[in-house]
Design a protein around this motif. Sequence first.
Motif, mmCIF file in Angstrom:
data_model
loop_
_atom_site.group_PDB
_atom_site.id
_atom_site.type_symbol
_atom_site.label_atom_id
_atom_site.label_comp_id
_atom_site.label_asym_id
_atom_site.label_seq_id
_atom_site.Cartn_x
_atom_site.Cartn_y
_atom_site.Cartn_z
ATOM 1 N N ILE A 114 26.098 32.350 43.829
ATOM 2 C CA ILE A 114 26.447 33.435 44.750
ATOM 3 C C ILE A 114 27.752 34.085 44.291
ATOM 4 O O ILE A 114 28.692 33.400 43.890
ATOM 5 N N SER A 115 27.783 35.406 44.370
ATOM 6 C CA SER A 115 29.002 36.145 44.043
ATOM 7 C C SER A 115 29.786 36.442 45.306
ATOM 8 O O SER A 115 29.218 36.820 46.328
ATOM 9 N N LEU A 116 31.087 36.268 45.195
ATOM 10 C CA LEU A 116 31.991 36.540 46.308
ATOM 11 C C LEU A 116 32.906 37.690 45.928
ATOM 12 O O LEU A 116 33.392 37.754 44.800
ATOM 13 N N ASN A 117 33.139 38.590 46.864
ATOM 14 C CA ASN A 117 34.091 39.664 46.599
ATOM 15 C C ASN A 117 35.510 39.166 46.810
ATOM 16 O O ASN A 117 35.787 38.423 47.742
ATOM 17 N N VAL A 118 36.382 39.570 45.916
ATOM 18 C CA VAL A 118 37.784 39.181 45.995
ATOM 19 C C VAL A 118 38.596 40.462 46.184
ATOM 20 O O VAL A 118 38.553 41.349 45.333
ATOM 21 N N GLU A 149 33.906 38.287 42.145
ATOM 22 C CA GLU A 149 33.866 39.699 41.746
ATOM 23 C C GLU A 149 35.216 40.345 41.994
ATOM 24 O O GLU A 149 35.713 40.372 43.116
ATOM 25 N N ILE A 150 35.800 40.833 40.922
ATOM 26 C CA ILE A 150 37.082 41.526 41.032
ATOM 27 C C ILE A 150 36.853 42.958 40.598
ATOM 28 O O ILE A 150 36.228 43.192 39.559
ATOM 29 N N THR A 151 37.322 43.912 41.381
ATOM 30 C CA THR A 151 37.015 45.299 41.030
ATOM 31 C C THR A 151 37.771 45.713 39.773
ATOM 32 O O THR A 151 38.856 45.216 39.469
ATOM 33 N N GLU A 152 37.128 46.639 39.091
ATOM 34 C CA GLU A 152 37.738 47.212 37.900
ATOM 35 C C GLU A 152 39.158 47.700 38.194
ATOM 36 O O GLU A 152 40.082 47.475 37.430
ATOM 37 N N SER A 153 39.342 48.338 39.355
ATOM 38 C CA SER A 153 40.655 48.914 39.650
ATOM 39 C C SER A 153 41.715 47.837 39.892
ATOM 40 O O SER A 153 42.875 48.009 39.538
ATOM 41 N N ALA A 154 41.322 46.694 40.477
ATOM 42 C CA ALA A 154 42.293 45.604 40.650
ATOM 43 C C ALA A 154 42.674 45.026 39.293
ATOM 44 O O ALA A 154 43.845 44.737 39.021
ATOM 45 N N LEU A 155 41.677 44.884 38.426
ATOM 46 C CA LEU A 155 41.956 44.352 37.086
ATOM 47 C C LEU A 155 42.843 45.313 36.293
ATOM 48 O O LEU A 155 43.667 44.894 35.482
ATOM 49 N N GLY A 173 35.445 26.025 36.243
ATOM 50 C CA GLY A 173 34.012 26.306 36.208
ATOM 51 C C GLY A 173 33.577 27.548 36.979
ATOM 52 O O GLY A 173 32.397 27.891 36.991
ATOM 53 N N PHE A 174 34.506 28.211 37.672
ATOM 54 C CA PHE A 174 34.164 29.458 38.359
ATOM 55 C C PHE A 174 33.956 30.559 37.318
ATOM 56 O O PHE A 174 34.561 30.526 36.241
ATOM 57 N N SER A 175 33.109 31.544 37.660
ATOM 58 C CA SER A 175 32.916 32.683 36.759
ATOM 59 C C SER A 175 33.546 33.931 37.360
ATOM 60 O O SER A 175 33.740 34.021 38.576
ATOM 61 N N PHE A 176 33.814 34.892 36.473
ATOM 62 C CA PHE A 176 34.390 36.155 36.929
ATOM 63 C C PHE A 176 33.543 37.333 36.498
ATOM 64 O O PHE A 176 33.055 37.402 35.367
#
Length: 272
Positions: A114-118, A149-155, A173-176
Amino acid sequence: IKGKVFSFYSFYDNDLRNSLMLEKKIENEITTALKEKQLEVHIQPKVNMKTGQIIGGEALVRWNHPHDGYLYPNLYIPVLEKSGYIVDVDIYVWTEVFQFLQKLIERGVTPLPISLNVSRLHEYQKDFVEVLCCLSREYKIPPNLITLEITESALAEDSTFLFQCMGKLQEKGFSFSMDDFGSGYSSMNMLKDEPLDEVKIDRLFLRNLGNSKSRTVIRHIIFMLAELGIDMIAEGVETKEQEQFLLECGCYKAQGYLYYKPMPLVDFEKLL
Ligand code: C2E
Ligand code: CA
Ligand code: CA
Ligand code: CA
């Protein structure tokens, strides 16, 4: 003409007042919403377009307001970002997802990642890494079931702290995933420098597939990601034409109304 200008301004004024009132209302009511569990988590399945198989899902928050019904995130997330409450909302959603995964495992159902929004505010949260590690320990969920999930703009803000957190979490072990790729500032350098596991191609790219230049851009983005060895998923796939084009280019994963809309957890579970 004068009358027109005047009414325009009074209209604008009203709009502004309404939006300020809405902001206040949201800020006042979010704490109760969190306490009384008015927030619900829905999941939108992600699919493999070649096989139609569900390969995971993204958790999306819904506010089931006692008077106003279901409220969608675009209305209140910007307000919650401004006031900082979004951090609590994120953690609430994450907790619900960890709990859900735990229940699945207990019932003998094989869970999907499952993907989580950050929220971008997590760039400033000292306990960002700790919160996720705690959740994984407490609910006994292997981190490889969780994509952040990290938005392009935050990155694009180039926060050393955020990149350090990402490194630590990846070690566990978490993915981004880079969310909304292509919607904001150019992120080509981040693709080369940051250890991303996945890129979510923004649905903006799918809008003008009738235009041959648009097709060229997206085709080359897909080639580039493939050559960099970065997993990719297209979001907002709504038509068979979009699907076919993506498949031809070599993008096999998608999330969109063509397949599934976001749904309550109980409905997602039935699909597993
Ligand atoms: P996002 O992360 O880009 O999420 C995808 C959004 O696109 C979702 O809207 C989803 O319902 C919508 N969508 C999916 N497939 C399609 C499609 O085929 N066509 C169209 N037109 N739309 C599609 P939603 O749920 O309203 O969420 C909007 C945004 O709110 C999200 O965009 C995300 O940035 C934010 N958000 C949602 N839940 C959370 C959360 O728990 N925490 C944080 N920080 N942000 C959240
Ligand atoms: Ca997202
Ligand atoms: Ca997105
Ligand atoms: Ca988006």
